[in-house]
Design an enzyme around this catalytic site. Structure first.
Site, PDB file in Angstrom:
ATOM      1  N   CYS A  78       0.857  -1.178   0.000  1.00  0.00           N
ATOM      2  CA  CYS A  78       0.000   0.000   0.000  1.00  0.00           C
ATOM      3  C   CYS A  78       0.893   1.227   0.000  1.00  0.00           C
ATOM      4  O   CYS A  78       2.102   1.133  -0.137  1.00  0.00           O
ATOM      5  CB  CYS A  78      -0.966   0.000   1.185  1.00  0.00           C
ATOM      6  SG  CYS A  78      -0.200   0.358   2.781  1.00  0.00           S
ATOM      7  N   HIS A 132       2.028 -13.004 -23.246  1.00  0.00           N
ATOM      8  CA  HIS A 132       0.847 -13.865 -23.232  1.00  0.00           C
ATOM      9  C   HIS A 132      -0.392 -12.989 -23.215  1.00  0.00           C
ATOM     10  O   HIS A 132      -0.309 -11.771 -23.019  1.00  0.00           O
ATOM     11  CB  HIS A 132       0.861 -14.787 -22.011  1.00  0.00           C
ATOM     12  CG  HIS A 132       1.024 -14.066 -20.723  1.00  0.00           C
ATOM     13  ND1 HIS A 132       2.264 -13.675 -20.253  1.00  0.00           N
ATOM     14  CD2 HIS A 132       0.130 -13.624 -19.817  1.00  0.00           C
ATOM     15  CE1 HIS A 132       2.121 -13.049 -19.112  1.00  0.00           C
ATOM     16  NE2 HIS A 132       0.828 -12.993 -18.816  1.00  0.00           N
TER      17      HIS A 132
END
Length: 663
Positions: A411, A582
């Site tokens: 965070c 990907h």
């Protein structure tokens, strides 16, 4: 085949502000303990404290000499020097911290007053300039003279910075501090201070809370506290009332998971002081920001009317920390400020929730759109809020190099929501039977690229990705009961047992690199290995890797576009000259069967500033491709194996090398 790529998104101005604010607060946050210690000593031992002690509080005389005490020296010297050292170390490790502290001493002596702003300038400046000076003779020092040069260069430059601080920086910062204090006093005298909530409360929800509180208000508040014995500035942002009111409104009028999780969130917010926990509740219904503003304005007005304040910052913003730092004459005002702020926030939030359409669960897509409108830009992680995985790999399965061993919950400051989220997830993973998986919490600014999984709030993921591009990223919208936690537990189960146990018996028995002429389920086949790639750019290399998958019938054309889309959201560069492009999670419908393609680029390709010589295209159904990915990861963590790949002269050598890894 040409593939249209998505333009790389620009980093938002808010992210730049967050980074700057995080840097400022990063100098204060590690030293909050020292601020609290000073606050407690001040509250207890000064002449008007609870337990006046002349020798500690710095009043009266002992042996005919005035008592210096602890209060004055701590705030004048200790706290600024700690801030300066921390700021310099953030820029240039211990060496930068030492030089920054030396320079700050000149500012302290030159100004004659506590120099927190000066320390926040001189600390990083000392570290940065020392780093630049060292780069001048980097690699040019004769052996045996390194310590001599390093010590004298730091000493000489530190002395010069101290003089610069004494004659140049100190007068400027003194003038700024005086001006800022006059502005605050003007707002107080004219009853305008409550209006600051109009800016503070929305900024908090956009994760600028630590930047505001510890980067701006704390330095100004400490100066005011030294002069007046207390400061209202410490409670402009830290008052837990506005957030508590919103969570109480969810408890009574919310729906679904938001209503169910609100009581626990309220306890953590009010008693634990983790204010970030209520931010997602506001983001789900942005109109509730009015409730936070109303609560903030009410609390500040109450403090101003009663003349109340804290003697030192309350960190975290728990009611316990607030009361511990409350001035002796301010308990009534501070308690009223918290209660009235809670009441005002609750009433406004209740009206909003009763008179507007619910969006807690069933209309989460609407809430996501509103959040993007409020932020003024398209959210790069909006798909997470609406249920499309932000961190899943090809075919919905995260691309991992092996078992999950190290998970970090990050965070803004590394002390609030991340600690709570890490605790929740740690318990879930232990309950699933994987106690050896390490789950930690950290500030985004301190992240390193050596984690397997990184978890952030969806509004912070954009900042976490560049520092941890090799990790799998998950974004959460609710710290208490995010469905992402269950997905992560499942990912741990899959990767740490039969499906993804690198080097385990199951992986050893699986067909890693099929020999020529193998069956239809081979994942890495001869025709999918290219020793001399033709591409010269990142996007062209993705096209080339995708075409090999397409030629094998593993994917359709839409998957190649999804590979580019994925690359725009987070780089697939893995280190050791390797990139594994990907598709996105949404592209799973474009995959027909699992397959992997391997292309070597002997001259290398620029991959967002990194050199890539091996591009591995991935398309996976279920766990079928994880064995070969584990093998590839093992090869690329071994420098000798990478060298053999670079020197390979035939496709068979590549297949053999990957095939031997799990043998």
């Amino acid at each position: 085949m040409a593939t249209e790529t998505v333009a790389k998104p620009r980093t938002s101005a808010r992210v730049h502000v967050q980074k700057f604010g995080t840097f400022l607060s990063g100098m204060i946050m590690p030293n909050i303990g020292a601020f609290i210690a000073w606050g407690l000593i001040t509250a207890l031992f000064i002449e008007k404290g609870w337990l006046p002690v002349p020798q500690l509080g710095g009043f009266g005389e002992t042996g005919g000499k005035p008592n210096t005490g602890l209060v004055g020296p701590m705030i004048t010297y200790l706290l600024p020097l700690l801030i300066a050292y921390t700021g310099g170390r953030m820029v240039y490790d211990v060496r930068g911290g030492v030089v920054g502290a030396i320079g700050t001493m000149g500012v302290i002596v030159g100004a004659g007053i506590p120099m927190f702003i000066g320390a926040m300038i001189m600390g990083p400046l000392g570290g940065w300039t020392m780093k630049k000076i060292d780069s001048i003779w980097d690699g040019k020092i004769r052996p045996g003279f390194e310590m001599l040069v390093n010590n004298f260069s730091a000493g000489i430059w530190g002395a010069l910075l101290a003089m610069l601080g004494f004659y140049g920086i100190a007068p400027l910062v003194s003038a700024f501090s005086t001006g800022a204090g006059n502005v605050v006093q003007f707002l107080v005298d004219n009853g305008l201070l409550p209006l600051t909530s109009i800016f503070i409360e929305p900024a908090k929800v956009l994760f600028l809370n630590n930047a505001i509180n510890h980067g701006v208000l704390t330095p100004l508040g400490v100066q005011q506290s030294l002069e007046q014995g207390k400061s209202i500035l410490f409670l402009l942002e830290a008052n837990p009332g506005p957030g508590l009111g919103i969570l109480l409104a969810y408890m009574f009028f919310g729906r679904g998971a938001a209503k169910a999780s609100a009581p626990g969130a309220a306890i953590i917010h009010f008693l634990g002081g983790i204010h970030e926990i209520y931010f997602p509740y506001v983001l789900m219904r942005p109109l509730l920001i009015l409730a936070a503003i109303a609560g903030g304005m009410t609390g500040i007005a109450t403090l101003a009317i009663t003349g109340s304040g804290l003697v030192a910052p309350a960190a975290p913003g728990s009611i316990f920390a607030v009361l511990a730092q409350t001035s002796r004459d301010s308990y009534l005002g501070v308690i009223l400020a918290v209660l009235l702020a809670t009441t005002a926030s609750f009433l406004v939030a209740s009206i909003i929730m009763k008179t507007t359409k619910h969006s807690d669960e069933v209309d989460l897509s609407d809430a996501t759109s509103k959040m993007e409108q409020m932020k003024g830009k398209k959210s790069s992680v909006a798909s997470t809020l609406t249920g499309a995985g932000a961190a899943a790999g090809a075919g919905g399965v995260a691309v991992l190099a092996g078992p999950v061993r190290n998970i970090v919950f990050a965070c803004d400051a590394g002390m609030g929501s991340s600690a709570m989220g890490a605790s929740v997830l740690r318990n879930k993973i232990k309950a699933a039977g994987f106690p050896d998986v390490k789950v930690t919490n950290a500030a985004i600014a301190n992240l390193r690229d050596d984690y397997d999984v990184v978890i952030t709030h969806q509004d912070l993921t954009e900042r976490a990705k560049p520092a941890t591009s090799s990790a799998v990223h998950y974004s959460v919208d609710n710290f208490m009961s995010s469905p992402r936690y269950d997905e992560i537990v499942e990912l741990v189960r899959e990767s740490n047992t039969e499906g993804g146990q690198a080097g385990g018996a199951e992986a050893a028995e699986a067909p890693v690199a099929a020999a020529p002429g193998a069956g239809t389920h081979e994942i890495l086949a001869r025709e999918s290995v290219v020793l001399e790639g033709s591409a010269t750019t990142r996007d062209a290399a993705i096209d080339e890797a995708g075409r090999l998958l397409l030629d094998r019938g593993a994917v359709d054309e839409g998957y190649i576009a999804a590979m580019h889309e994925r690359e725009q959201s987070v780089s697939t560069y893995m280190g050791s000259f390797l990139a594994i492009p990907h598709g996105t999670n949404a592209a799973k419908d474009h995959i027909r069967k699992s397959a992997v393609s391997v292309i070597r680029y002997p001259e290398g390709i620029d991959w967002n500033g990194k050199q890539v010589k091996f591009v591995v295209g991935v398309a996976g159904v279920n766990n079928e491709h994880l064995h070969i990915l584990s093998s590839i990861a093992k090869v690329f963590t071994n420098k000798e194996q990478v060298a053999r790949l670079e020197a390979a002269t035939s496709v068979d050598e590549v297949l053999e090398l990957f095939g031997k890894v799990n043998a």
